[in-house]
Design a protein around this motif. Sequence first.
Motif, PDB file in Angstrom:
ATOM      1  N   ARG A  89      31.071  -9.044  -2.219  1.00 27.22           N
ATOM      2  CA  ARG A  89      31.267  -8.765  -0.588  1.00 27.22           C
ATOM      3  C   ARG A  89      32.285  -7.459  -0.912  1.00 27.22           C
ATOM      4  NH1 ARG A  89      28.927 -11.836   3.071  1.00 27.22           N
ATOM      5  NH2 ARG A  89      31.038 -11.983   4.505  1.00 27.22           N
ATOM      6  N   ASP A  90      32.725  -6.357  -2.214  1.00 26.70           N
ATOM      7  CA  ASP A  90      33.165  -5.146  -1.578  1.00 26.70           C
ATOM      8  C   ASP A  90      32.304  -4.330  -0.808  1.00 26.70           C
ATOM      9  OD1 ASP A  90      34.486  -3.167  -2.359  1.00 26.70           O
ATOM     10  OD2 ASP A  90      35.004  -3.914  -4.366  1.00 26.70           O
ATOM     11  N   LEU A  91      32.555  -4.431   0.840  1.00 25.88           N
ATOM     12  CA  LEU A  91      31.496  -3.020   0.984  1.00 25.88           C
ATOM     13  C   LEU A  91      32.138  -1.616   0.681  1.00 25.88           C
ATOM     14  CD1 LEU A  91      30.295  -2.371   3.966  1.00 25.88           C
ATOM     15  CD2 LEU A  91      32.729  -2.828   5.385  1.00 25.88           C
ATOM     16  N   SER A  92      33.625  -1.679   0.173  1.00 18.75           N
ATOM     17  CA  SER A  92      34.400  -0.284   0.184  1.00 18.75           C
ATOM     18  C   SER A  92      32.684   0.404  -0.751  1.00 18.75           C
ATOM     19  CB  SER A  92      35.309   0.039  -0.118  1.00 18.75           C
ATOM     20  OG  SER A  92      35.971   1.015  -0.384  1.00 18.75           O
ATOM     21  N   LYS A  93      32.831  -0.360  -2.155  1.00 18.81           N
ATOM     22  CA  LYS A  93      32.814  -0.107  -3.191  1.00 18.81           C
ATOM     23  C   LYS A  93      31.352   0.426  -3.134  1.00 18.81           C
ATOM     24  CE  LYS A  93      31.256  -0.993  -7.878  1.00 18.81           C
ATOM     25  NZ  LYS A  93      31.564  -2.542  -9.458  1.00 18.81           N
ATOM     26  N   ALA A  94      30.552  -0.757  -2.473  1.00 22.25           N
ATOM     27  CA  ALA A  94      28.980  -0.825  -2.535  1.00 22.25           C
ATOM     28  C   ALA A  94      28.409   0.313  -1.567  1.00 22.25           C
ATOM     29  CB  ALA A  94      28.448  -1.896  -0.894  1.00 22.25           C
ATOM     30  N   THR A  95      29.123   0.759  -0.745  1.00 27.28           N
ATOM     31  CA  THR A  95      29.698   1.652   0.638  1.00 27.28           C
ATOM     32  C   THR A  95      29.336   2.996  -0.480  1.00 27.28           C
ATOM     33  OG1 THR A  95      29.965   0.653   2.725  1.00 27.28           O
ATOM     34  CG2 THR A  95      30.008   3.158   2.844  1.00 27.28           C
ATOM     35  N   ARG A  96      30.167   3.448  -1.026  1.00 28.21           N
ATOM     36  CA  ARG A  96      30.739   4.599  -1.977  1.00 28.21           C
ATOM     37  C   ARG A  96      29.755   4.782  -2.898  1.00 28.21           C
ATOM     38  NH1 ARG A  96      34.741   2.867  -4.028  1.00 28.21           N
ATOM     39  NH2 ARG A  96      34.527   1.940  -5.884  1.00 28.21           N
ATOM     40  N   VAL A  97      29.124   3.574  -3.775  1.00 27.24           N
ATOM     41  CA  VAL A  97      28.356   4.162  -4.956  1.00 27.24           C
ATOM     42  C   VAL A  97      26.669   4.103  -4.488  1.00 27.24           C
ATOM     43  CG1 VAL A  97      26.435   2.230  -6.408  1.00 27.24           C
ATOM     44  CG2 VAL A  97      29.022   2.351  -6.435  1.00 27.24           C
ATOM     45  N   LEU A  98      26.554   3.667  -2.590  1.00 29.14           N
ATOM     46  CA  LEU A  98      25.410   3.851  -2.302  1.00 29.14           C
ATOM     47  C   LEU A  98      25.179   5.302  -1.125  1.00 29.14           C
ATOM     48  CD1 LEU A  98      22.957   2.807  -0.758  1.00 29.14           C
ATOM     49  CD2 LEU A  98      24.424   2.602   0.953  1.00 29.14           C
ATOM     50  N   VAL A  99      26.144   6.383  -0.853  1.00 34.38           N
ATOM     51  CA  VAL A  99      26.258   7.278  -0.789  1.00 34.38           C
ATOM     52  C   VAL A  99      26.092   8.039  -1.617  1.00 34.38           C
ATOM     53  CG1 VAL A  99      28.004   9.275   0.291  1.00 34.38           C
ATOM     54  CG2 VAL A  99      27.294   6.678   1.174  1.00 34.38           C
ATOM     55  N   SER A 100      27.023   8.156  -3.138  1.00 34.84           N
ATOM     56  CA  SER A 100      26.930   8.858  -4.091  1.00 34.84           C
ATOM     57  C   SER A 100      25.169   9.140  -5.050  1.00 34.84           C
ATOM     58  CB  SER A 100      28.101   8.121  -5.555  1.00 34.84           C
ATOM     59  OG  SER A 100      27.833   9.074  -6.284  1.00 34.84           O
ATOM     60  N   HIS A 101      24.619   7.359  -4.404  1.00 32.73           N
ATOM     61  CA  HIS A 101      23.482   7.132  -5.160  1.00 32.73           C
ATOM     62  C   HIS A 101      22.586   8.228  -4.207  1.00 32.73           C
ATOM     63  CE1 HIS A 101      20.193   5.542  -6.155  1.00 32.73           C
ATOM     64  NE2 HIS A 101      19.354   4.511  -4.814  1.00 32.73           N
ATOM     65  N   ILE A 102      22.828   7.858  -3.206  1.00 27.25           N
ATOM     66  CA  ILE A 102      21.576   8.585  -2.191  1.00 27.25           C
ATOM     67  C   ILE A 102      21.397  10.183  -2.227  1.00 27.25           C
ATOM     68  CG2 ILE A 102      21.645   9.458  -0.178  1.00 27.25           C
ATOM     69  CD1 ILE A 102      22.214   6.825   0.994  1.00 27.25           C
ATOM     70  N   ALA A 103      22.457  10.858  -2.459  1.00 28.20           N
ATOM     71  CA  ALA A 103      22.992  12.670  -2.613  1.00 28.20           C
ATOM     72  C   ALA A 103      23.309  12.504  -3.659  1.00 28.20           C
ATOM     73  CB  ALA A 103      24.494  12.508  -2.246  1.00 28.20           C
ATOM     74  N   ARG A 104      22.665  12.059  -4.939  1.00 28.60           N
ATOM     75  CA  ARG A 104      23.251  12.033  -6.537  1.00 28.60           C
ATOM     76  C   ARG A 104      22.601  13.770  -6.722  1.00 28.60           C
ATOM     77  NH1 ARG A 104      20.914   8.324  -8.028  1.00 28.60           N
ATOM     78  NH2 ARG A 104      18.979   8.945  -8.258  1.00 28.60           N
ATOM     79  N   LYS A 105      22.990  14.793  -7.308  1.00 25.60           N
ATOM     80  CA  LYS A 105      22.861  15.790  -7.691  1.00 25.60           C
ATOM     81  C   LYS A 105      22.749  16.132  -9.400  1.00 25.60           C
ATOM     82  CE  LYS A 105      22.709  18.887  -5.392  1.00 25.60           C
ATOM     83  NZ  LYS A 105      21.567  19.567  -4.154  1.00 25.60           N
ATOM     84  N   GLU A 106      23.544  15.757  -9.798  1.00 25.54           N
ATOM     85  CA  GLU A 106      23.397  16.420 -11.531  1.00 25.54           C
ATOM     86  C   GLU A 106      22.743  15.389 -12.906  1.00 25.54           C
ATOM     87  OE1 GLU A 106      26.153  12.800 -11.226  1.00 25.54           O
ATOM     88  OE2 GLU A 106      25.947  14.290  -9.698  1.00 25.54           O
ATOM     89  N   GLY A 107      21.804  15.919 -12.977  1.00 24.42           N
ATOM     90  CA  GLY A 107      20.763  15.265 -13.667  1.00 24.42           C
ATOM     91  C   GLY A 107      19.310  14.917 -12.823  1.00 24.42           C
ATOM     92  N   SER A 108      19.333  15.395 -11.360  1.00 29.03           N
ATOM     93  CA  SER A 108      18.342  14.120 -11.054  1.00 29.03           C
ATOM     94  C   SER A 108      17.661  15.362 -10.762  1.00 29.03           C
ATOM     95  CB  SER A 108      19.031  13.657  -9.849  1.00 29.03           C
ATOM     96  OG  SER A 108      19.337  14.690  -8.765  1.00 29.03           O
TER      97      SER A 108
END
Length: 236
Positions: free
Chosen positions: A197-216
């Motif tokens: 139930r950690d909304l802040s962490k879930a959102t942070r990882v999700l946004v990074s996941h969607i916008a990931r650049k390196e090695g992708s």
Amino acid sequence: MQNAKGVNRIARPKLLVDEVIRAIRGMIVEGRVLPGERLSENALANELGVSTTPVREAIALLRKEGLVTVQPQSGTYVFELQPGELEQLCELRFALEPAAIQLALDDPQSGLAASLATIVKKMETAHSENRVQDYLALDTEFHETIIAAANNPYITSAYALISAKMAALRNRLGRDPHHMKKSKREHIEIANAIRERDLSKATRVLVSHIARKEGSYWEHLDPDNPQRLLNFTDTR
């Protein structure tokens, strides 16, 4: 019964157009027809064992999903990603998916955490067995499950505008081993944060996941503005 391309011929159900839509959408999402490839109504009708009328209706609806484009006096073609379009798709995801997580966490009846845990377990198995197609399908299911957990028809409708196109892009571009390894790790992190139930962490990882650049696979898709997605995550 399958034809030479491995496409299942369709029996005539009551909702024939829906079945034709699913069949053609599957061909595009799974990469059995290529970006920019011309789609013949007659050929599709023959492959699926139906008349051209439901094929024509299906193409009109798939056009709304952005999976096909219709060029006057030329024909119907499988979509090709346009310059800047990836950012627009991801910007909508930035708005919808974190909001869906928050709504799900606010709902004591939500089963999102348990659903994602099941999907992640299947993803790990598919990844370990190198079942790439299954892994990518589960990737799509993961994000669609987040959206569904919001229990908000407007969020669902908005996401439906891009969900099939995103699934197609995963199948076209998401097969790089390095990308898949990072993808698996990030899905696990998102699922664990939601379970905690950690909304802040879930959102942070999700946004990074969607916008990931390196090695992708994102970098070569927007040569005109390669920093836009990266800058977006830096300001959140």
